[in-house]
Motif scaffolding. Structure first.
Motif, PDB file in Angstrom:
ATOM      1  N   ALA A  14      39.933  44.688  23.691  1.00  0.00           N
ATOM      2  CA  ALA A  14      40.655  45.934  23.952  1.00  0.00           C
ATOM      3  C   ALA A  14      40.851  46.147  25.447  1.00  0.00           C
ATOM      4  CB  ALA A  14      39.899  47.114  23.346  1.00  0.00           C
ATOM      5  N   ALA A  15      39.819  45.831  26.237  1.00  0.00           N
ATOM      6  CA  ALA A  15      39.917  46.027  27.683  1.00  0.00           C
ATOM      7  C   ALA A  15      40.995  45.129  28.280  1.00  0.00           C
ATOM      8  CB  ALA A  15      38.565  45.740  28.331  1.00  0.00           C
ATOM      9  N   VAL A  16      41.001  43.854  27.875  1.00  0.00           N
ATOM     10  CA  VAL A  16      42.021  42.935  28.393  1.00  0.00           C
ATOM     11  C   VAL A  16      43.417  43.421  28.011  1.00  0.00           C
ATOM     12  CG1 VAL A  16      42.974  40.622  28.119  1.00  0.00           C
ATOM     13  CG2 VAL A  16      40.536  40.910  28.546  1.00  0.00           C
ATOM     14  N   PHE A  18      44.083  46.795  30.037  1.00  0.00           N
ATOM     15  CA  PHE A  18      44.192  46.542  31.476  1.00  0.00           C
ATOM     16  C   PHE A  18      45.467  45.769  31.802  1.00  0.00           C
ATOM     17  CE2 PHE A  18      39.251  46.415  32.070  1.00  0.00           C
ATOM     18  CZ  PHE A  18      39.192  47.777  31.838  1.00  0.00           C
ATOM     19  N   ALA A  19      45.823  44.814  30.945  1.00  0.00           N
ATOM     20  CA  ALA A  19      47.028  44.006  31.191  1.00  0.00           C
ATOM     21  C   ALA A  19      48.295  44.826  30.983  1.00  0.00           C
ATOM     22  CB  ALA A  19      47.038  42.786  30.274  1.00  0.00           C
ATOM     23  N   GLN A  20      48.298  45.706  29.979  1.00  0.00           N
ATOM     24  CA  GLN A  20      49.512  46.463  29.657  1.00  0.00           C
ATOM     25  C   GLN A  20      49.662  47.722  30.506  1.00  0.00           C
ATOM     26  OE1 GLN A  20      49.384  47.098  25.376  1.00  0.00           O
ATOM     27  NE2 GLN A  20      50.648  45.293  25.063  1.00  0.00           N
ATOM     28  N   LEU A  61      32.717  46.219  33.450  1.00  0.00           N
ATOM     29  CA  LEU A  61      33.432  45.483  32.407  1.00  0.00           C
ATOM     30  C   LEU A  61      34.545  44.643  33.009  1.00  0.00           C
ATOM     31  CD1 LEU A  61      34.179  44.843  29.464  1.00  0.00           C
ATOM     32  CD2 LEU A  61      35.390  47.041  29.378  1.00  0.00           C
ATOM     33  N   LEU A  62      35.337  45.234  33.893  1.00  0.00           N
ATOM     34  CA  LEU A  62      36.408  44.493  34.562  1.00  0.00           C
ATOM     35  C   LEU A  62      35.835  43.313  35.335  1.00  0.00           C
ATOM     36  CD1 LEU A  62      39.326  44.101  35.591  1.00  0.00           C
ATOM     37  CD2 LEU A  62      38.770  45.710  37.442  1.00  0.00           C
ATOM     38  N   TRP A  86      38.056  36.500  23.918  1.00  0.00           N
ATOM     39  CA  TRP A  86      38.477  37.895  23.771  1.00  0.00           C
ATOM     40  C   TRP A  86      39.988  38.067  23.954  1.00  0.00           C
ATOM     41  CZ3 TRP A  86      35.205  36.209  27.762  1.00  0.00           C
ATOM     42  CH2 TRP A  86      35.873  35.898  28.949  1.00  0.00           C
ATOM     43  N   GLU A  87      40.718  36.979  24.229  1.00  0.00           N
ATOM     44  CA  GLU A  87      42.169  37.094  24.442  1.00  0.00           C
ATOM     45  C   GLU A  87      42.815  37.776  23.240  1.00  0.00           C
ATOM     46  OE1 GLU A  87      46.031  36.666  26.070  1.00  0.00           O
ATOM     47  OE2 GLU A  87      44.073  36.421  27.037  1.00  0.00           O
TER      48      GLU A  87
END
Length: 230
Positions: A17-19, A22-24, A56-57, A214-215
């Motif tokens: 969820a974080a990836v 953060f990416a979007q 987390l980041l 996690w991707e």
């Protein structure tokens, strides 16, 4: 599922969820509440698994960058020719970004979000520099051996790396070209850029690429907001 497995599953879902967010949206625009909503947990549930959003980041960036370094060093092991090394660097960076577009987007773009002067930011910079040293050395050795002709090694390195990392923005598994074709074309472009003579170069073993468990699933063609895809 026992407690250990449940914790591992929750940790993976939080990182996925974080990836994605953060990416979007960008790190700054994503809150712990957003993460909790995405994985169906409470804020306290998130904090049970991570100490802070920045931690987390940093963990995501650290593991991803170290994974890229480890994969690169496995791929380059025993390879001496500067042209072969450059070809493998181009292929592996291209493929890593094509196959893990959101993880690599976060890894490449969110260094600015880590606290300036912090130990963790310095660690991520050191990992990034250690990876880029492989590119610096390949180009420098090619020039020293007379097989590359480059006016500015730094600009050449930045241009070639930008070409490779750009696949995280546009590559599609169902597109007109296979990943192997994209890598081969980029290698040809890269060798032309350093004015290397035409030659057969090393073929990458894409099974050596880093694994980002996690991707998120490929949602780049899905117009729905993240909440609607849960």
């Amino acid at each position: 599922m026992d407690l250990k497995d449940r914790d591992a599953d929750a940790s993976r879902r939080i990182r996925t969820a974080a990836v994605l967010l953060f990416a979007q949206r960008g790190y700054a625009a994503t809150s712990i509440r957003d993460l909790a909503r995405e994985v169906g947990m409470t804020n306290a549930g998130i904090y049970h698994h991570v100490s802070s959003k920045e931690a987390l980041l940093a963990d995501l960036m650290r593991v991803a960058q170290q994974g890229l370094i480890d994969a690169t060093e496995r791929m380059l092991r025993g390879v001496r020719s500067p042209a072969d090394r450059l070809a493998l660097l181009i292929s592996s960076l291209t493929a890593s970004h094509a196959l893990g577009p959101m993880t690599t987007r976060v890894m490449d773009g969110e260094l600015r979000s880590l606290t300036p002067g912090s130990a963790v930011r310095d660690q991520i910079i050191a990992l990034r520099d250690a990876y880029e040293d492989h590119w610096r050395l390949a180009l420098a050795d090619g020039v020293a051996e007379g097989v590359f002709r480059i006016a500015d090694q730094r600009l050449t390195r930045l241009a070639l790396m930008s070409m490779c990392t750009g696949t995280s923005e546009w590559y599609r598994p169902d597109g007109d070209s296979t990943l192997e074709q994209v890598c081969a074309e980029f290698v040809a472009i890269g060798l032309a850029a350093v004015r290397a003579s035409a030659q057969v170069v090393a073929t990458p073993d894409l099974s050596l690429l880093p694994d980002f468990p996690w991707e998120p699933p490929d949602v780049r063609n899905d117009p729905r907001p993240a909440e609607a895809r849960r």
